[in-house]
Scaffold this motif. Structure first.
Motif, PDB file in Angstrom:
ATOM      1  N   MET A 183       0.681  -0.672   0.353  1.00  0.00           N
ATOM      2  CA  MET A 183      -0.055  -0.287  -0.003  1.00  0.00           C
ATOM      3  C   MET A 183       1.187   1.005  -0.136  1.00  0.00           C
ATOM      4  SD  MET A 183      -2.382   1.026   2.632  1.00  0.00           S
ATOM      5  CE  MET A 183      -3.424  -0.383   3.228  1.00  0.00           C
ATOM      6  N   LEU A 219       2.093   5.597   0.544  1.00  0.00           N
ATOM      7  CA  LEU A 219       2.691   5.858   1.731  1.00  0.00           C
ATOM      8  C   LEU A 219       1.463   7.181   2.052  1.00  0.00           C
ATOM      9  CD1 LEU A 219       4.334   7.270   3.986  1.00  0.00           C
ATOM     10  CD2 LEU A 219       5.222   9.321   2.260  1.00  0.00           C
ATOM     11  N   CYS A 223      -1.681   6.258   1.163  1.00  0.00           N
ATOM     12  CA  CYS A 223      -3.255   5.665   1.654  1.00  0.00           C
ATOM     13  C   CYS A 223      -2.674   4.632   3.355  1.00  0.00           C
ATOM     14  CB  CYS A 223      -2.867   4.488   0.716  1.00  0.00           C
ATOM     15  SG  CYS A 223      -3.297   4.061  -0.662  1.00  0.00           S
ATOM     16  N   GLN A 224      -1.661   4.643   4.151  1.00  0.00           N
ATOM     17  CA  GLN A 224      -1.849   4.425   4.712  1.00  0.00           C
ATOM     18  C   GLN A 224      -1.994   5.416   5.469  1.00  0.00           C
ATOM     19  OE1 GLN A 224       2.795   2.565   4.150  1.00  0.00           O
ATOM     20  NE2 GLN A 224       2.478   1.337   5.309  1.00  0.00           N
ATOM     21  N   LYS A 264      -5.848   5.727   5.654  1.00  0.00           N
ATOM     22  CA  LYS A 264      -5.931   4.920   7.370  1.00  0.00           C
ATOM     23  C   LYS A 264      -5.356   4.703   8.384  1.00  0.00           C
ATOM     24  CE  LYS A 264      -6.714   0.861   3.862  1.00  0.00           C
ATOM     25  NZ  LYS A 264      -7.741   1.002   3.578  1.00  0.00           N
ATOM     26  N   GLU A 290      -2.417   4.287   9.857  1.00  0.00           N
ATOM     27  CA  GLU A 290      -1.476   3.213  10.006  1.00  0.00           C
ATOM     28  C   GLU A 290       0.185   3.704   9.724  1.00  0.00           C
ATOM     29  OE1 GLU A 290      -3.911  -0.490   7.137  1.00  0.00           O
ATOM     30  OE2 GLU A 290      -1.471   0.192   6.957  1.00  0.00           O
ATOM     31  N   ILE A 291      -0.397   5.069   9.487  1.00  0.00           N
ATOM     32  CA  ILE A 291       0.727   5.641   9.602  1.00  0.00           C
ATOM     33  C   ILE A 291       0.464   7.319   9.625  1.00  0.00           C
ATOM     34  CG2 ILE A 291       2.699   7.777   8.223  1.00  0.00           C
ATOM     35  CD1 ILE A 291       3.053   5.101   6.655  1.00  0.00           C
TER      36      ILE A 291
END
Ligand code: AMP
Ligand code: ZN
Length: 111
Positions: free
Chosen positions: A1, A3, A5-6, A9, A11-12
């Motif tokens: 995925m 950066l 997109c993360q 979400k 996630e980052i």
């Protein structure tokens, strides 16, 4: 995925300044001006070169929110909105994003 997109979400981590069901705006990690915000579609679109009649609604959604985000940042004197595309455009993250820059008089150089 990718950066961004993360980041979408969660996630980052990012410093969010605006979010709705279609778009996310967050502060650039390496600001080039006092205000430097990235505005992205939550849906993955690789670059401006991948905008189509089917996905362009999210681009309108981004542009419709720009005045509100700029106002919230106090960019009364104007700003710059740009997107880098592909190799020659020096795009480093392959997820469509618009840079919103302001808070000082920017340079006239564009290229
Ligand atoms: P571009 O060169 O147009 O693809 O822009 C990518 C931008 O993403 C650059 O201005 C980077 O500073 C910014 N950037 C890279 N990683 C992050 C991150 N984790 N959080 C916020 N901004 C980032
Ligand atoms: Zn992505």
């Amino acid at each position: 995925m990718c950066l961004f997109c993360q980041i979408v979400k969660g996630e980052i981590p990012s410093t969010k300044v605006y979010e709705d069901e279609k778009i996310l705006a967050f502060r650039d990690i390496n600001p080039q001006a006092p205000t430097h915000i990235l505005i992205v579609p939550k849906e993955h679109i690789s670059s401006a070169d991948e905008i189509t009649p089917e996905n362009s609604g999210v681009v309108s959604a981004i542009f419709e929110k720009v005045p509100q985000i700029a106002r919230a940042e106090g960019l009364k004197n104007g700003y710059r909105l740009l997107t880098n595309c592909g190799e020659d455009g020096c795009q480093s993250v392959k997820h469509l994003h618009f840079h919103l820059l302001g808070g000082k008089k920017l340079t006239e150089r564009m290229g």
